[in-house]
Design a protein around this motif. Sequence first.
Motif, PDB file in Angstrom:
ATOM      1  N   MET A   1      24.408 -37.702  71.252  1.00 13.00           N
ATOM      2  CA  MET A   1      23.320 -37.093  71.097  1.00 13.00           C
ATOM      3  C   MET A   1      22.556 -36.984  72.493  1.00 13.00           C
ATOM      4  O   MET A   1      21.988 -35.969  73.091  1.00 13.00           O
ATOM      5  N   PHE A   2      21.974 -38.249  72.904  1.00 17.42           N
ATOM      6  CA  PHE A   2      21.630 -38.368  74.088  1.00 17.42           C
ATOM      7  C   PHE A   2      22.084 -37.911  75.385  1.00 17.42           C
ATOM      8  O   PHE A   2      21.397 -37.362  76.302  1.00 17.42           O
ATOM      9  N   ASP A   3      23.537 -38.172  75.541  1.00 13.62           N
ATOM     10  CA  ASP A   3      24.419 -37.753  76.707  1.00 13.62           C
ATOM     11  C   ASP A   3      24.391 -36.081  76.639  1.00 13.62           C
ATOM     12  O   ASP A   3      24.261 -35.914  77.610  1.00 13.62           O
ATOM     13  N   ALA A   4      24.369 -35.601  75.436  1.00 16.00           N
ATOM     14  CA  ALA A   4      24.289 -34.175  75.400  1.00 16.00           C
ATOM     15  C   ALA A   4      22.926 -33.391  76.215  1.00 16.00           C
ATOM     16  O   ALA A   4      23.092 -32.323  76.133  1.00 16.00           O
ATOM     17  N   ASN A   5      22.050 -34.310  75.738  1.00 15.69           N
ATOM     18  CA  ASN A   5      20.832 -33.779  75.891  1.00 15.69           C
ATOM     19  C   ASN A   5      19.650 -34.739  76.888  1.00 15.69           C
ATOM     20  O   ASN A   5      18.755 -34.862  76.782  1.00 15.69           O
ATOM     21  N   ILE A  30      16.354 -39.381  68.083  1.00 12.78           N
ATOM     22  CA  ILE A  30      16.937 -38.160  67.895  1.00 12.78           C
ATOM     23  C   ILE A  30      16.333 -36.974  67.732  1.00 12.78           C
ATOM     24  O   ILE A  30      16.572 -35.921  68.660  1.00 12.78           O
ATOM     25  N   ASN A  31      15.122 -37.164  67.086  1.00 14.58           N
ATOM     26  CA  ASN A  31      14.169 -35.973  67.066  1.00 14.58           C
ATOM     27  C   ASN A  31      13.746 -35.710  68.686  1.00 14.58           C
ATOM     28  O   ASN A  31      13.300 -34.390  68.905  1.00 14.58           O
ATOM     29  N   LEU A  32      13.471 -36.658  69.410  1.00 15.26           N
ATOM     30  CA  LEU A  32      13.111 -36.488  70.934  1.00 15.26           C
ATOM     31  C   LEU A  32      14.050 -35.706  71.817  1.00 15.26           C
ATOM     32  O   LEU A  32      13.866 -34.973  72.456  1.00 15.26           O
ATOM     33  N   SER A  59      25.954 -42.063  84.084  1.00 15.38           N
ATOM     34  CA  SER A  59      26.363 -43.199  83.303  1.00 15.38           C
ATOM     35  C   SER A  59      26.680 -43.231  81.863  1.00 15.38           C
ATOM     36  O   SER A  59      27.162 -43.741  81.033  1.00 15.38           O
ATOM     37  N   GLY A  60      25.749 -42.143  81.223  1.00 17.69           N
ATOM     38  CA  GLY A  60      25.702 -41.786  79.938  1.00 17.69           C
ATOM     39  C   GLY A  60      24.810 -42.903  79.436  1.00 17.69           C
ATOM     40  O   GLY A  60      23.986 -43.992  80.219  1.00 17.69           O
ATOM     41  N   PHE A  61      24.568 -42.717  77.988  1.00 16.77           N
ATOM     42  CA  PHE A  61      23.522 -43.898  77.386  1.00 16.77           C
ATOM     43  C   PHE A  61      24.120 -44.956  76.825  1.00 16.77           C
ATOM     44  O   PHE A  61      23.518 -45.830  75.930  1.00 16.77           O
TER      45      PHE A  61
END
Length: 146
Positions: A1-5, A30-32, A59-61
């Motif tokens: 989710m973080f990597d995609a956004n 996730i809401n953020l 690097s990604g999360f």
Amino acid sequence: MFDANARQFLRNLYRKNEPTAEPEPGMPLINLAHAEAPRGEPVMSDGDLAVFIDAFEASGFTSSVNWYRNVDRNWDLMEDVDPIVRQQALMIYGARDTVMRAPNLEKFVPHVEVVELNCGHWIQQELQEETTRLILEWLQRGASRV
């Protein structure tokens, strides 16, 4: 989710002076990542934020998140380690940080100096000069104790 956004998540994460609001259902981080509009004010310039975005896009999360995923195992691995930090230490809290303070800090870090600044969670981004000054002054006092 973080990597995609990554861009949207970091833009929404690094904020200050966020208005109070009722907790939302779901997971706050996730809401953020999904929030269309950030709340509060940015804590850094667009250029500074771009450095964070570029780094996380590259690097990604996963490695950051893995630290939290491994907390229980770390606890087990450190079971026999003395939990007391005996070195001099400096802890700078933000007076408006929503993250809970360590209630037993002085018990586990008996030689800690605690300072509170009028800011939120992102202390070094919100109050760069004051944070740097405090750290340098603390280091100078430590050098004179040696």
